[in-house]
Design a protein around this motif. Structure first.
Motif, PDB file in Angstrom:
ATOM      1  N   GLY A   8       6.336   0.146   6.658  1.00  0.00           N
ATOM      2  CA  GLY A   8       7.086  -1.007   6.179  1.00  0.00           C
ATOM      3  C   GLY A   8       6.636  -1.301   4.759  1.00  0.00           C
ATOM      4  O   GLY A   8       5.460  -1.066   4.420  1.00  0.00           O
ATOM      5  N   PRO A   9       7.516  -1.805   3.891  1.00  0.00           N
ATOM      6  CA  PRO A   9       7.206  -1.927   2.461  1.00  0.00           C
ATOM      7  C   PRO A   9       5.929  -2.707   2.153  1.00  0.00           C
ATOM      8  O   PRO A   9       5.052  -2.216   1.435  1.00  0.00           O
ATOM      9  CB  PRO A   9       8.442  -2.644   1.906  1.00  0.00           C
ATOM     10  CG  PRO A   9       9.536  -2.340   2.869  1.00  0.00           C
ATOM     11  CD  PRO A   9       8.884  -2.245   4.203  1.00  0.00           C
ATOM     12  N   VAL A  10       5.803  -3.917   2.702  1.00  0.00           N
ATOM     13  CA  VAL A  10       4.654  -4.756   2.354  1.00  0.00           C
ATOM     14  C   VAL A  10       3.379  -4.198   2.961  1.00  0.00           C
ATOM     15  O   VAL A  10       2.333  -4.095   2.283  1.00  0.00           O
ATOM     16  CB  VAL A  10       4.882  -6.210   2.825  1.00  0.00           C
ATOM     17  CG1 VAL A  10       3.643  -7.053   2.546  1.00  0.00           C
ATOM     18  CG2 VAL A  10       6.098  -6.809   2.126  1.00  0.00           C
ATOM     19  N   THR A  11       3.421  -3.797   4.225  1.00  0.00           N
ATOM     20  CA  THR A  11       2.233  -3.230   4.887  1.00  0.00           C
ATOM     21  C   THR A  11       1.776  -1.954   4.188  1.00  0.00           C
ATOM     22  O   THR A  11       0.580  -1.737   3.969  1.00  0.00           O
ATOM     23  CB  THR A  11       2.551  -2.929   6.367  1.00  0.00           C
ATOM     24  OG1 THR A  11       3.028  -4.105   6.998  1.00  0.00           O
ATOM     25  CG2 THR A  11       1.310  -2.425   7.075  1.00  0.00           C
ATOM     26  N   MET A  41       2.287  -1.203   1.060  1.00  0.00           N
ATOM     27  CA  MET A  41       1.716  -1.547  -0.239  1.00  0.00           C
ATOM     28  C   MET A  41       0.280  -2.051  -0.100  1.00  0.00           C
ATOM     29  O   MET A  41      -0.598  -1.673  -0.891  1.00  0.00           O
ATOM     30  CB  MET A  41       2.568  -2.629  -0.931  1.00  0.00           C
ATOM     31  CG  MET A  41       2.090  -2.950  -2.334  1.00  0.00           C
ATOM     32  SD  MET A  41       2.932  -4.369  -3.085  1.00  0.00           S
ATOM     33  CE  MET A  41       2.202  -5.725  -2.160  1.00  0.00           C
ATOM     34  N   ILE A  42       0.021  -2.876   0.916  1.00  0.00           N
ATOM     35  CA  ILE A  42      -1.335  -3.399   1.111  1.00  0.00           C
ATOM     36  C   ILE A  42      -2.305  -2.269   1.442  1.00  0.00           C
ATOM     37  O   ILE A  42      -3.391  -2.163   0.848  1.00  0.00           O
ATOM     38  CB  ILE A  42      -1.337  -4.459   2.236  1.00  0.00           C
ATOM     39  CG1 ILE A  42      -0.532  -5.684   1.800  1.00  0.00           C
ATOM     40  CG2 ILE A  42      -2.773  -4.868   2.578  1.00  0.00           C
ATOM     41  CD1 ILE A  42      -0.327  -6.705   2.905  1.00  0.00           C
ATOM     42  N   ALA A  43      -1.903  -1.401   2.378  1.00  0.00           N
ATOM     43  CA  ALA A  43      -2.767  -0.277   2.743  1.00  0.00           C
ATOM     44  C   ALA A  43      -2.944   0.674   1.561  1.00  0.00           C
ATOM     45  O   ALA A  43      -4.055   1.168   1.303  1.00  0.00           O
ATOM     46  CB  ALA A  43      -2.161   0.471   3.933  1.00  0.00           C
ATOM     47  N   GLY A  44      -1.852   0.913   0.841  1.00  0.00           N
ATOM     48  CA  GLY A  44      -1.927   1.792  -0.325  1.00  0.00           C
ATOM     49  C   GLY A  44      -2.823   1.229  -1.409  1.00  0.00           C
ATOM     50  O   GLY A  44      -3.562   1.964  -2.072  1.00  0.00           O
ATOM     51  N   THR A  45      -2.779  -0.085  -1.584  1.00  0.00           N
ATOM     52  CA  THR A  45      -3.610  -0.732  -2.602  1.00  0.00           C
ATOM     53  C   THR A  45      -5.088  -0.592  -2.273  1.00  0.00           C
ATOM     54  O   THR A  45      -5.915  -0.292  -3.155  1.00  0.00           O
ATOM     55  CB  THR A  45      -3.243  -2.221  -2.726  1.00  0.00           C
ATOM     56  OG1 THR A  45      -1.868  -2.337  -3.115  1.00  0.00           O
ATOM     57  CG2 THR A  45      -4.119  -2.919  -3.755  1.00  0.00           C
ATOM     58  N   LEU A  46      -5.445  -0.803  -1.010  1.00  0.00           N
ATOM     59  CA  LEU A  46      -6.844  -0.650  -0.600  1.00  0.00           C
ATOM     60  C   LEU A  46      -7.320   0.780  -0.793  1.00  0.00           C
ATOM     61  O   LEU A  46      -8.433   1.019  -1.294  1.00  0.00           O
ATOM     62  CB  LEU A  46      -7.002  -1.074   0.868  1.00  0.00           C
ATOM     63  CG  LEU A  46      -6.747  -2.559   1.170  1.00  0.00           C
ATOM     64  CD1 LEU A  46      -6.783  -2.810   2.677  1.00  0.00           C
ATOM     65  CD2 LEU A  46      -7.787  -3.420   0.461  1.00  0.00           C
ATOM     66  N   CYS A  47      -6.481   1.733  -0.412  1.00  0.00           N
ATOM     67  CA  CYS A  47      -6.826   3.144  -0.572  1.00  0.00           C
ATOM     68  C   CYS A  47      -6.915   3.508  -2.055  1.00  0.00           C
ATOM     69  O   CYS A  47      -7.802   4.259  -2.476  1.00  0.00           O
ATOM     70  CB  CYS A  47      -5.793   4.006   0.142  1.00  0.00           C
ATOM     71  SG  CYS A  47      -6.259   5.737   0.283  1.00  0.00           S
ATOM     72  N   PHE A  48      -5.995   2.962  -2.851  1.00  0.00           N
ATOM     73  CA  PHE A  48      -5.970   3.191  -4.293  1.00  0.00           C
ATOM     74  C   PHE A  48      -7.283   2.704  -4.926  1.00  0.00           C
ATOM     75  O   PHE A  48      -7.923   3.416  -5.702  1.00  0.00           O
ATOM     76  CB  PHE A  48      -4.776   2.447  -4.903  1.00  0.00           C
ATOM     77  CG  PHE A  48      -4.614   2.607  -6.385  1.00  0.00           C
ATOM     78  CD1 PHE A  48      -3.739   3.547  -6.913  1.00  0.00           C
ATOM     79  CD2 PHE A  48      -5.338   1.813  -7.275  1.00  0.00           C
ATOM     80  CE1 PHE A  48      -3.571   3.690  -8.282  1.00  0.00           C
ATOM     81  CE2 PHE A  48      -5.185   1.943  -8.647  1.00  0.00           C
ATOM     82  CZ  PHE A  48      -4.299   2.895  -9.148  1.00  0.00           C
TER      83      PHE A  48
END
Length: 486
Positions: free
Chosen positions: A438-441, A443-450
Motif C-alpha cells: 500500500g502506498p503509505v505503508t 513509503m514508511i517501510a521504504g524510508t526506514l530501509c533507506f
C-alpha cells in the motif's frame, strides 16, 4: 573560540526554533484566513509580502555585516550595535514619514492606510530586533534568540486569535503584529544589556556609512534571490494556466520549507567563518570544506528520498486533486542536492567581505532562471519550471565554488561527495526493494530501509566514521582549530 559541541547545539536550537515558530505562524495564518475572509486576508498577505522584502534586505545585509564585525571584534559590540541601531531608526522614521504623506495625499481608504502603517511599524521594529539579535548571534548564544523567537510567534498567534475572536478586523491584526515585534525587540535589547553590558547609543556617521555601503550588496543579493524564487510562479502565470500555477506551487512549498531551514543552518556558521576568515584563510578553507561535505551528506539522501516518495507525498499533503504535481516535486527534490550546500555561499562570501561577488552570483541566478523558465515552461508547463529551478540551483552552486576558489578557498572534497552520492544510490535501491503493502505503508517501510542503508553506506565508504563523530562532540577548537565538522 567556542568548541564544536557548541556549534552543533546552536544548529539544533535554531532548527527546533524554526520548526516550532513555523508551526505557530502557520496556525496564525489559518486563523486569519477563517476570520478575515478572502478579501482582507489577501490584503494582509500583500502587506506582509511588502514588509518581508524590507526585512529581508536588512537581515541579509546590515545584520550579517554586524554579525561578521562583532564576531571579529567582540569588544566593539556596545558601540557598533548602538550606532547601527540609531542609523536604522533614522532611516525607518524617514521612510515611514514619506510613505504616510504619500498615501494620505493619494486618498487611500482609511482601513488600508492604517493597516499598512501598522505593518510598516511592525517591520521596522523587527529590524531593530534583528540588530540586537545580531549581537547575540555573533557571540554564538543562539539558544537565546531561538527561544525569544518562539515566544514571539506564540504571542503573535495568540494575539491574532484574541483580537479576531473579540470582533477585531484587519487593522487590529496588523496592530498585533506591531506589538508582538516591539515586545521581541525590547526583550532582545534587555538580553544584550544583561549579557554583554549596556549598548552605547551614540551615532557615528563615518562608521555607519561604511557599514551601510557594505550591507547594500548583501541585501540586494537576497532580494534578487527572493525574486528568483518567485519568478517561476510569475512566469507560469503569464505563460501557462492557473492550474499549472497551483500544481507547481503545491510542489514548491516543500522545497521552500527545506530552503528556509538550510539558510537558518548556514547562518549559524557566519560568526565562526567570520573569525576564521580574519585569522587564517587556510583554516577557513578547511572549515568550509567540512561544512559543505556535511550539507551534501544531508541534501543528497533527502533529494533522492523526495524523488522516490513524491507520488505518495503530494496526495498525502494536498489530496488526490494535486496528484499531477508529483513529477514537479521529483525534479524540485533533485534541486535540493545543490540548493542546500549553496546556502553556505552567502555566509562564506560575507565572512570574506565579498558582498559584490555575492550580488553578481544572485544576478546570474535570476538571469539564468528567467531564460530557462521561458524556454522550458512553454513546452513542459509546470514541470518545465521545476527543471529550470533545478538547473539554476546547480549552476549557482558550481559558479559559487569557482568564485571562491579564485579567492583562495578551494573545495577539495570531491571524493567524499562521491561517497555520499554512492551511499544515496545504495539507499535508493533498498527503498525500491520494499514490497507493495500500500502506498503509505510502503513509503514508511521504504524510508526506514533507506535511512538504515544510507547510514551504513557512508560508514562503509568512510565518508564519516564513528571516530569522526566522537571528535565532533569532544574536541574543542583550541585542540583542533581547523575542524568544525569531521
Amino acid at each position: 573560540m567556542a568548541n564544536n559541541r557548541k556549534l552543533v547545539k546552536n544548529s539544533l536550537f535554531v532548527t527546533a526554533g524554526m520548526a516550532v515558530g513555523g508551526a505557530l505562524v502557520f496556525l496564525a495564518m489559518v486563523v486569519m484566513a477563517r476570520y478575515l475572509g478572502v478579501a482582507d486576508f489577501g490584503i494582509f498577505s500583500t502587506l506582509l509580502a511588502v514588509v518581508s522584502i524590507i526585512q529581508l534586505f536588512a537581515d541579509g545585509g546590515m545584520v550579517n555585516i554586524t554579525i561578521r564585525d562583532i564576531a571579529r571584534q567582540p569588544h566593539a559590540l556596545h558601540e557598533q550595535i548602538g550606532f547601527t541601531s540609531l542609523g536604522l531608526l533614522g532611516l525607518s522614521v524617514a521612510f515611514i514619514t514619506v510613505i504616510s504623506i504619500s498615501l494620505y495625499f493619494w486618498g487611500i481608504e482609511s482601513k488600508l492606510l492604517y493597516s499598512f502603517l501598522f505593518m510598516l511599524l511592525a517591520g521596522f521594529s523587527a529590524l531593530q530586533g534583528l540588530i540586537f539579535g545580531a549581537a547575540i548571534r555573533a557571540r554564538e548564544d543562539m539558544q537565546v534568540t531561538a527561544f525569544i523567537g518562539v515566544v514571539h510567534k506564540a504571542i503573535l498567534a495568540f494575539g491574532i486569535w484574541a483580537v479576531l475572536a473579540a470582533g477585531g478586523g484587519l487593522i487590529a491584526v496588523c496592530a498585533v503584529n506591531f506589538v508582538a515585534n516591539l515586545v521581541q525587540t525590547l526583550w532582545l535589547l534587555f538580553e544584550v544589556n544583561k549579557r554583554y553590558g549596556r549598548v552605547q547609543f551614540r551615532f557615528q556617521w563615518a562608521r555607519w556609512k561604511t557599514i551601510f555601503a557594505e550591507s547594500l550588496p548583501l541585501g540586494a543579493s537576497l532580494v534578487l534571490r527572493k525574486l528568483t524564487v518567485h519568478l517561476d510562479i510569475l512566469l507560469l502565470s503569464v505563460l501557462a494556466t492557473a492550474i499549472a500555477v497551483g500544481l507547481y506551487s503545491s510542489a514548491y512549498r516543500v522545497l521552500q520549507l527545506i530552503e528556509t531551514a538550510s539558510i537558518a543552518f548556514s547562518g549559524v556558521m557566519l560568526p565562526r567563518l567570520s573569525q576564521l576568515a580574519k585569522q587564517d584563510i587556510s583554516r577557513f578553507t578547511v572549515t568550509f570544506n567540512h561544512i559543505t561535505v556535511f550539507l551534501f551528506a544531508a541534501s543528497v539522501p533527502l533529494a533522492l528520498w523526495v524523488w522516490l516518495s513524491a507520488d505518495v507525498l503530494v496526495p498525502l499533503f494536498y489530496t488526490s486533486t494535486y496528484a499531477e504535481a508529483a513529477p514537479a516535486l521529483q525534479v524540485l527534490g533533485l534541486a535540493l542536492m545543490a540548493l542546500i550546500p549553496a546556502a553556505l555561499l552567502h555566509p562564506a562570501f560575507a565572512a570574506l567581505g565579498e558582498q559584490k561577488t555575492l550580488m553578481k552570483l544572485a544576478l546570474i541566478s535570476l538571469a539564468l532562471n528567467t531564460v530557462l523558465g521561458v524556454a522550458l515552461i512553454l513546452p513542459f508547463t509546470y514541470v518545465g519550471a521545476a527543471i529550470s529551478t533545478a538547473i539554476t540551483e546547480a549552476v549557482v552552486l558550481v559558479t559559487g565554488l569557482i568564485m571562491l576558489s579564485r579567492r583562495g578557498v578551494t573545495f577539495s572534497q570531491i571524493k567524499k561527495v562521491t561517497g555520499v552520492v554512492l551511499s544515496g544510490c545504495f539507499a535508493s535501491l533498498a527503498y525500491l526493494c520494499i514490497p507493495d503493502f500500500g502506498p503509505v505503508t510502503q513509503m514508511i517501510a521504504g524510508t526506514l530501509c533507506f535511512a538504515a542503508t544510507y547510514l551504513a553506506a557512508i560508514v562503509m565508504l568512510r565518508v564519516y566514521t564513528i571516530q569522526d563523530v566522537r571528535m565532533l562532540l569532544k574536541k574543542s577548537d583550541s585542540a583542533v582549530a581547523a575542524e568544525v565538522l569531521p
